[in-house]
Scaffold this motif. Structure first.
Motif, mmCIF file in Angstrom:
data_model
loop_
_atom_site.group_PDB
_atom_site.id
_atom_site.type_symbol
_atom_site.label_atom_id
_atom_site.label_comp_id
_atom_site.label_asym_id
_atom_site.label_seq_id
_atom_site.Cartn_x
_atom_site.Cartn_y
_atom_site.Cartn_z
ATOM 1 N N UNK A 166 0.830 -1.205 0.000
ATOM 2 C CA UNK A 166 0.000 0.000 0.000
ATOM 3 C C UNK A 166 0.867 1.258 0.000
ATOM 4 N N UNK A 167 1.910 1.277 0.826
ATOM 5 C CA UNK A 167 2.819 2.430 0.797
ATOM 6 C C UNK A 167 3.360 2.653 -0.615
ATOM 7 N N UNK A 168 3.810 1.584 -1.228
ATOM 8 C CA UNK A 168 4.364 1.679 -2.579
ATOM 9 C C UNK A 168 3.326 2.227 -3.554
ATOM 10 N N UNK A 169 2.120 1.685 -3.523
ATOM 11 C CA UNK A 169 1.081 2.125 -4.456
ATOM 12 C C UNK A 169 0.660 3.563 -4.210
ATOM 13 N N UNK A 170 0.568 3.978 -2.950
ATOM 14 C CA UNK A 170 0.109 5.336 -2.667
ATOM 15 C C UNK A 170 1.179 6.375 -2.983
ATOM 16 N N UNK A 171 2.444 6.013 -2.799
ATOM 17 C CA UNK A 171 3.501 6.956 -3.162
ATOM 18 C C UNK A 171 3.607 7.061 -4.680
ATOM 19 N N UNK A 172 3.521 5.932 -5.379
ATOM 20 C CA UNK A 172 3.663 6.013 -6.834
ATOM 21 C C UNK A 172 2.448 6.644 -7.505
#
Length: 414
Positions: free
Chosen positions: A331-337
């Motif tokens: 989720x962190x990865x998806x929300x930052x990207x």
């Protein structure tokens, strides 16, 4: 007993064939406006803070085992239980004996009270240590029997935030609040606005932050018309506030968990944070929402000058969703990207629904015997009790550009 907002669930499948509302402004045609610059919520990690646990004998006006047991007048036990995870109790100086059996390591099964200032100070010290920039103190309807305890909690949170260098703001959860339209204004004017004088009170674009969670949800616990909701949002903006909205997952399209006809309400917020608890349970679910919801949400927010603050959750420990941090990191990865302006962690201390990042029992030795509660090592991977705090710290570094964008979780469980 207040009905928790997290009780309202919707499935990812329900949103798999969503269409835009007729007449809705397209993100491709709406005039773009500059996003807000960094502040106390933009560019930051915000954690939802319940602060709603009490114990008999702690001096709280509510005088009971608030949110620890089904029957608050009786100590929590294996037959009077509402929590899904057991806290790591080693850093609390004042604890309260429960009716659970001893922990599997032989120690007494004790719990903390949020009413104790030491508890709140401990939590805010963790926030400071692990990169939780801002705490959104949840404030449900304060006009009933819970009101005096909630009033006191606001002061305790203010004190802890000031002492530990963490920002905080008041986040109203309007679930089940019958006379919300008038009473929320009176509560802000007569009680909560005074906390904006604190050096620790969160500000964005020079304005004090206020959160409102629950407008537009398609259930009987959130019944207000769009005009009533819009009136409240605009009233707070008229008071000089930067207003964050906790909105339904499918706010843009007005289907599934969102009522139709509320798009003007959602677009009136300065920041939007669509709810995600109960929507995903694995990394693949996060990817699905990235494609089918998050990208469109970000585009719509960009087009309307709204800051986007999606939820990130560790996963329900009792449902064994966490995958030793892989769900949360995805989720962190998806929300930052996707380009999010901030991230909202759901939640810091939500032991009642198993989505807490606060320190939690590491293994079976640290949970009550026969309780059926899982510890953080439930999938066979040892995890330190602070693992999800450390994971949050690394996710915050990635949001802030201090860590390169990566789908590979950099945080070791121990």
């Amino acid at each position: 007993m207040t009905i928790s907002r997290r009780r309202f669930m919707t499935s990812a499948v329900a949103g798999s064939a969503l269409a835009a509302l007729p007449g809705a402004t397209s993100a491709l045609t709406a005039p773009a406006r500059a996003a807000s610059g960094p502040g106390d919520v933009v560019g930051k990690i915000t954690v939802g803070y319940q602060g709603w646990f009490a114990c008999a004998g702690d001096g709280a006006p509510i005088n009971g085992w608030w949110h620890w047991s089904q029957n608050w007048s009786q100590p929590p036990s294996t037959s009077n239980n509402v929590i899904k995870a057991w806290p790591d109790m080693r850093e609390y100086s004042r604890t309260y004996k429960t009716n659970y059996p001893n922990l599997n390591n032989g120690q007494p099964a004790t719990l903390f009270s949020s009413y104790d200032q030491q508890t709140v100070d401990t939590h805010f010290a963790w926030m400071r240590q692990y990169g939780c920039d801002t705490a959104a103190l949840q404030r449900f309807n304060p006009t009933g029997g819970e009101g005096p305890t909630r009033d006191a909690m606001a002061s305790k949170v203010r004190s802890a935030a000031e002492s530990h260098g963490v920002k905080f703001y008041i986040m109203y959860d309007v679930s089940g609040w019958t006379n919300m339209q008038s009473e929320i204004k009176a509560d802000w004017t007569n009680k909560m606005r005074t906390h904006t004088s604190s050096s620790a009170y969160a500000r964005q674009n020079g304005r004090p932050v206020v959160g409102i969670w629950g407008f537009g949800f398609n259930d009987g616990n959130h019944p207000w018309s769009a005009s009533v909701c819009l009136d409240v949002v605009n009233w707070f903006k008229g008071q000089g506030c930067y207003v964050m909205g906790g909105v339904p997952t499918w706010w843009r399209t007005g289907v599934s968990d969102s009522r139709s006809g509320y798009l003007d309400v959602y677009h009136a917020f300065n920041m939007i944070s669509p709810w995600m608890v109960g929507r995903i349970g694995d990394a693949a679910g996060s990817d699905w929402f990235y494609t089918n919801a998050n990208q469109g949400d970000q585009a719509d927010c960009n087009a309307h000058g709204i800051d986007y603050q999606p939820c990130v959750l560790p996963g329900d420990l009792s449902a064994r969703q966490r995958a030793h941090g892989d769900l949360m990191w995805r989720q962190f990865y998806n929300m930052v990207r996707v380009g999010a302006q901030g991230i909202y962690i759901s939640m810091f201390d939500e032991y009642g629904e198993g989505n807490q990042i606060a320190k939690t029992a590491e293994n079976a030795a640290m949970v009550p015997s026969g309780s059926g509660l899982w510890a953080l090592d439930e999938d066979g991977t040892p995890c330190s009790s602070d693992y999800y705090l450390r994971l949050t710290a690394d996710g915050g570094r990635m949001l802030k550009g201090q860590l390169a964008l990566t789908p590979t979780r950099p945080t070791k469980p121990t």
